[in-house]
Design a protein around this motif. Structure first.
Motif, PDB file in Angstrom:
ATOM      1  N   ALA A 157     -86.274 -50.616  18.348  1.00 34.30           N
ATOM      2  CA  ALA A 157     -85.520 -50.083  18.970  1.00 34.30           C
ATOM      3  C   ALA A 157     -85.702 -49.256  19.884  1.00 34.30           C
ATOM      4  N   LEU A 158     -86.564 -49.049  20.027  1.00 35.45           N
ATOM      5  CA  LEU A 158     -86.712 -48.075  20.915  1.00 35.45           C
ATOM      6  C   LEU A 158     -88.105 -48.609  21.738  1.00 35.45           C
ATOM      7  N   THR A 159     -89.050 -49.356  20.773  1.00 33.92           N
ATOM      8  CA  THR A 159     -89.531 -50.205  21.915  1.00 33.92           C
ATOM      9  C   THR A 159     -88.739 -51.321  22.883  1.00 33.92           C
ATOM     10  N   MET A 160     -87.596 -51.862  22.608  1.00 33.48           N
ATOM     11  CA  MET A 160     -86.969 -51.883  22.951  1.00 33.48           C
ATOM     12  C   MET A 160     -86.251 -51.062  23.824  1.00 33.48           C
ATOM     13  N   ILE A 161     -85.759 -50.302  23.640  1.00 32.50           N
ATOM     14  CA  ILE A 161     -85.592 -49.321  24.987  1.00 32.50           C
ATOM     15  C   ILE A 161     -86.096 -49.159  25.672  1.00 32.50           C
ATOM     16  N   ALA A 162     -87.417 -48.570  25.276  1.00 29.04           N
ATOM     17  CA  ALA A 162     -88.503 -47.320  26.277  1.00 29.04           C
ATOM     18  C   ALA A 162     -88.790 -49.224  27.542  1.00 29.04           C
ATOM     19  N   MET A 163     -89.013 -50.790  26.367  1.00 29.37           N
ATOM     20  CA  MET A 163     -89.076 -51.871  27.823  1.00 29.37           C
ATOM     21  C   MET A 163     -88.296 -51.997  28.935  1.00 29.37           C
ATOM     22  N   ILE A 164     -86.973 -52.032  27.601  1.00 31.47           N
ATOM     23  CA  ILE A 164     -85.653 -52.273  29.021  1.00 31.47           C
ATOM     24  C   ILE A 164     -85.275 -50.761  30.174  1.00 31.47           C
ATOM     25  N   GLU A 165     -86.114 -49.724  29.918  1.00 38.40           N
ATOM     26  CA  GLU A 165     -85.853 -48.696  31.125  1.00 38.40           C
ATOM     27  C   GLU A 165     -87.324 -48.609  31.891  1.00 38.40           C
ATOM     28  N   GLY A 166     -88.332 -48.971  31.537  1.00 30.23           N
ATOM     29  CA  GLY A 166     -89.624 -49.199  31.932  1.00 30.23           C
ATOM     30  C   GLY A 166     -89.292 -50.473  32.596  1.00 30.23           C
ATOM     31  N   CYS A 167     -88.882 -51.210  32.230  1.00 32.43           N
ATOM     32  CA  CYS A 167     -88.387 -52.936  32.957  1.00 32.43           C
ATOM     33  C   CYS A 167     -87.995 -52.335  34.617  1.00 32.43           C
ATOM     34  N   ILE A 168     -86.374 -51.696  34.241  1.00 33.25           N
ATOM     35  CA  ILE A 168     -85.604 -50.973  35.704  1.00 33.25           C
ATOM     36  C   ILE A 168     -86.565 -50.084  36.093  1.00 33.25           C
ATOM     37  N   MET A 169     -87.411 -49.464  35.781  1.00 33.18           N
ATOM     38  CA  MET A 169     -88.351 -48.780  36.861  1.00 33.18           C
ATOM     39  C   MET A 169     -89.360 -49.217  37.626  1.00 33.18           C
ATOM     40  N   ILE A 170     -89.925 -50.152  37.396  1.00 37.27           N
ATOM     41  CA  ILE A 170     -91.154 -51.284  37.514  1.00 37.27           C
ATOM     42  C   ILE A 170     -90.227 -52.188  38.576  1.00 37.27           C
ATOM     43  N   THR A 171     -89.344 -52.703  38.233  1.00 40.05           N
ATOM     44  CA  THR A 171     -88.249 -53.485  39.860  1.00 40.05           C
ATOM     45  C   THR A 171     -87.412 -52.763  40.496  1.00 40.05           C
ATOM     46  N   LYS A 172     -87.355 -51.930  40.735  1.00 40.14           N
ATOM     47  CA  LYS A 172     -86.435 -50.770  41.345  1.00 40.14           C
ATOM     48  C   LYS A 172     -88.294 -50.649  42.497  1.00 40.14           C
ATOM     49  N   LEU A 173     -89.237 -49.655  41.290  1.00 43.50           N
ATOM     50  CA  LEU A 173     -90.439 -49.306  42.237  1.00 43.50           C
ATOM     51  C   LEU A 173     -90.752 -50.150  43.621  1.00 43.50           C
ATOM     52  N   THR A 174     -91.291 -51.298  42.530  1.00 45.18           N
ATOM     53  CA  THR A 174     -91.958 -52.461  43.432  1.00 45.18           C
ATOM     54  C   THR A 174     -90.917 -53.328  44.262  1.00 45.18           C
ATOM     55  N   GLY A 175     -89.557 -53.512  43.508  1.00 46.76           N
ATOM     56  CA  GLY A 175     -89.260 -54.476  44.336  1.00 46.76           C
ATOM     57  C   GLY A 175     -89.613 -55.996  43.981  1.00 46.76           C
ATOM     58  N   LYS A 176     -89.852 -55.874  42.724  1.00 40.71           N
ATOM     59  CA  LYS A 176     -90.405 -57.698  42.629  1.00 40.71           C
ATOM     60  C   LYS A 176     -89.650 -58.107  41.785  1.00 40.71           C
ATOM     61  N   MET A 177     -89.123 -59.085  41.966  1.00 42.81           N
ATOM     62  CA  MET A 177     -88.033 -59.283  40.406  1.00 42.81           C
ATOM     63  C   MET A 177     -88.867 -59.615  39.646  1.00 42.81           C
ATOM     64  N   ASN A 178     -90.238 -60.819  40.057  1.00 35.52           N
ATOM     65  CA  ASN A 178     -90.710 -61.241  38.723  1.00 35.52           C
ATOM     66  C   ASN A 178     -91.523 -60.381  37.604  1.00 35.52           C
ATOM     67  N   TYR A 179     -91.618 -59.370  38.278  1.00 31.64           N
ATOM     68  CA  TYR A 179     -91.818 -58.358  37.170  1.00 31.64           C
ATOM     69  C   TYR A 179     -90.887 -58.029  35.981  1.00 31.64           C
ATOM     70  N   ARG A 180     -89.699 -57.899  36.337  1.00 28.72           N
ATOM     71  CA  ARG A 180     -88.498 -58.168  35.775  1.00 28.72           C
ATOM     72  C   ARG A 180     -88.220 -59.281  34.535  1.00 28.72           C
ATOM     73  N   LYS A 181     -88.322 -60.178  35.190  1.00 28.09           N
ATOM     74  CA  LYS A 181     -88.836 -61.341  34.166  1.00 28.09           C
ATOM     75  C   LYS A 181     -89.354 -61.475  32.940  1.00 28.09           C
ATOM     76  N   ALA A 182     -90.368 -60.906  33.556  1.00 24.00           N
ATOM     77  CA  ALA A 182     -91.607 -60.716  32.843  1.00 24.00           C
ATOM     78  C   ALA A 182     -91.827 -59.971  31.485  1.00 24.00           C
ATOM     79  N   ILE A 183     -91.138 -58.827  31.438  1.00 25.66           N
ATOM     80  CA  ILE A 183     -91.061 -57.610  30.970  1.00 25.66           C
ATOM     81  C   ILE A 183     -89.646 -57.949  30.100  1.00 25.66           C
ATOM     82  N   MET A 184     -88.735 -58.588  30.467  1.00 31.54           N
ATOM     83  CA  MET A 184     -87.641 -59.375  30.023  1.00 31.54           C
ATOM     84  C   MET A 184     -88.382 -60.309  28.576  1.00 31.54           C
ATOM     85  N   GLN A 185     -88.662 -61.396  29.071  1.00 30.40           N
ATOM     86  CA  GLN A 185     -89.377 -61.826  28.147  1.00 30.40           C
ATOM     87  C   GLN A 185     -89.944 -61.447  26.976  1.00 30.40           C
ATOM     88  N   SER A 186     -90.409 -60.264  26.838  1.00 33.87           N
ATOM     89  CA  SER A 186     -91.556 -59.538  26.379  1.00 33.87           C
ATOM     90  C   SER A 186     -89.863 -59.014  25.269  1.00 33.87           C
TER      91      SER A 186
END
Length: 194
Positions: A157-186
């Motif tokens: 549960a904690l790993t899923m939350i951390a990955m989703i929140e990290g995904c949001i942060m990285i995608t918002k920061l970089t503007g790279k939508m492919n990063y969001r897709k890659a992290i959500m695949q994980s």
């Protein structure tokens, strides 16, 4: 709902996007009056101070996210499919009425962790609630034979939350939508391997 309650709700709905985008410190009284079209007296006639408005705005934004997730989960029958809702919703967040400014947990946690104890506690409570939803689904899935009995529920549960929140942060920061897709695949891989 009486007139005072309607006015209060209006203030919350109009200021919630501002607080979520600009944060507590960055949101001024001018921002609140501009967002609502109300005077300072009207706002502070309904709320004791900026803190009360910010706390109510956070609750409003969290409810918006919760409604999206619950509505999508209600369409699913298995625990695995319900967990996959997180992948599908966050991977396609533009298709949902997410709060303006992104994830209220992430935004509030970053700003309030050292500066605003009441907002920090709201973010902490939201994370614990989220963790509870995920752990309940995993435990139910384990009982029903969907998931391995050897699953470390809290860690997952904690790993899923951390990955989703990290995904949001990285995608918002970089503007790279492919990063969001890659992290959500994980995240999807974690769910598939339960």
């Amino acid at each position: 709902m009486n007139k005072a309650e309607k006015t209060k709700q209006f203030i919350v709905e109009m200021t919630a996007p501002v607080f979520n985008e600009k944060g507590y410190t960055g949101t001024s009284l001018n921002d609140m009056t501009n967002a609502t079209g109300l005077t300072k007296g009207s706002i502070y006639g309904n709320f004791a101070n900026k803190d009360e408005v910010a706390l109510a705005a956070f609750d409003h934004n969290i409810r918006k996210v919760g409604v999206i997730i619950r509505q999508e989960m209600d369409k699913k029958t298995t625990c695995k499919d319900k967990l996959m809702v997180y992948v599908h919703v966050y991977e396609n967040f533009l298709k949902h009425p997410f709060p303006v400014g992104g994830c209220p947990i992430l935004n509030t946690a970053i700003e309030a962790d050292d500066t605003h104890p009441l907002l920090k506690q709201k973010a902490v409570d939201a994370v614990y609630n989220w963790k509870g939803i995920i752990t309940d689904l995993i435990e139910k899935g384990m009982q029903q034979g969907e998931f391995s009995k050897h699953t470390n529920v809290e860690q997952t549960a904690l790993t899923m939350i951390a990955m989703i929140e990290g995904c949001i942060m990285i995608t918002k920061l970089t503007g790279k939508m492919n990063y969001r897709k890659a992290i959500m695949q994980s995240v999807e891989k974690i769910i598939n391997e339960l």
